[in-house]
Write a protein that holds these residues in place. Structure first.
Motif: not given
Length: 199
Positions: A7, A9-11, A42, A63-67
């Protein structure tokens, strides 16, 4: 070649201070780019990423923001002393897409008797392979090779579907003759005699 799911997370915070803060949380700052898309900055889980990167050219299912995106490591920065991950660059790939990557060269077998040395002129080979079928390494037999023998890139058998990108005539491995002890001792004796003559 298995996929490792991670997973991301976009930063939105950048700079050394933000990166240090991310690493204090046992996470790793990174950037994902490729296929003409804008780079996405990320944050990735440190321990999971460290385990995944033990496999060369590991295929990451991000998995980047559900994509969901597939990516492979392009550049990995580690702390020179402690070895922890500082930053990673990941490049997006698609199933069936060909990519050029570096794969490790592993030697197996025993050289011919005589105490000769095996030199790895190249530790990796540049190859073109499908992004989802990148070999972890290529193994080369050096069984029975004698001093002066060498193995060129074109001599190495690659897995099906993998093509050589390295210069075909590049030397990958070569066998060096064992250094004789006596000439070195004689040279030292001659040097001592020369010093004595000067005195």
């Amino acid at each position: 070649m298995s996929e490792v799911k991670i997973s991301a997370e976009v930063r939105s915070e950048f700079g050394k201070g933000a990166a240090r803060s991310i690493r204090r949380e046992n996470k790793v700052p990174g950037v994902v780019y490729g296929h003409g898309t804008e780079p996405v900055h990320v944050t990735l889980p440190g321990h999971e990423l460290l385990l995944a990167l033990r496999t060369p050219n590991v295929l990451l299912s991000l998995d980047i923001d559900g994509k969901n995106e597939l990516a492979i490591p392009k550049a990995v920065q580690r702390d020179a002393i402690k070895g922890y991950l500082v930053h990673v660059d990941l490049i997006l790939v698609k199933r069936g897409e060909k990519v050029i990557v570096e794969i490790p060269v592993q030697a197996e077998g025993e050289l011919a008797a005589g105490g000769n040395l095996l030199e790895h002129v190249l530790n990796t080979l540049s190859v073109e392979a499908e992004a989802t079928h990148i070999p972890e390494a290529v193994t080369v037999s050096v069984e029975g090779l004698e001093a002066g023998a060498s193995i060129l890139a074109k001599d190495i058998t690659l897995p099906k579907g993998v093509n050589l990108s390295t210069d075909a005539d590049a030397v990958v491995l070569q066998v060096l003759a064992a250094q004789a002890e006596e000439p070195a001792a004689e040279a030292e004796g001659e040097a001592a005699e020369a010093e004595g003559a000067e005195a």
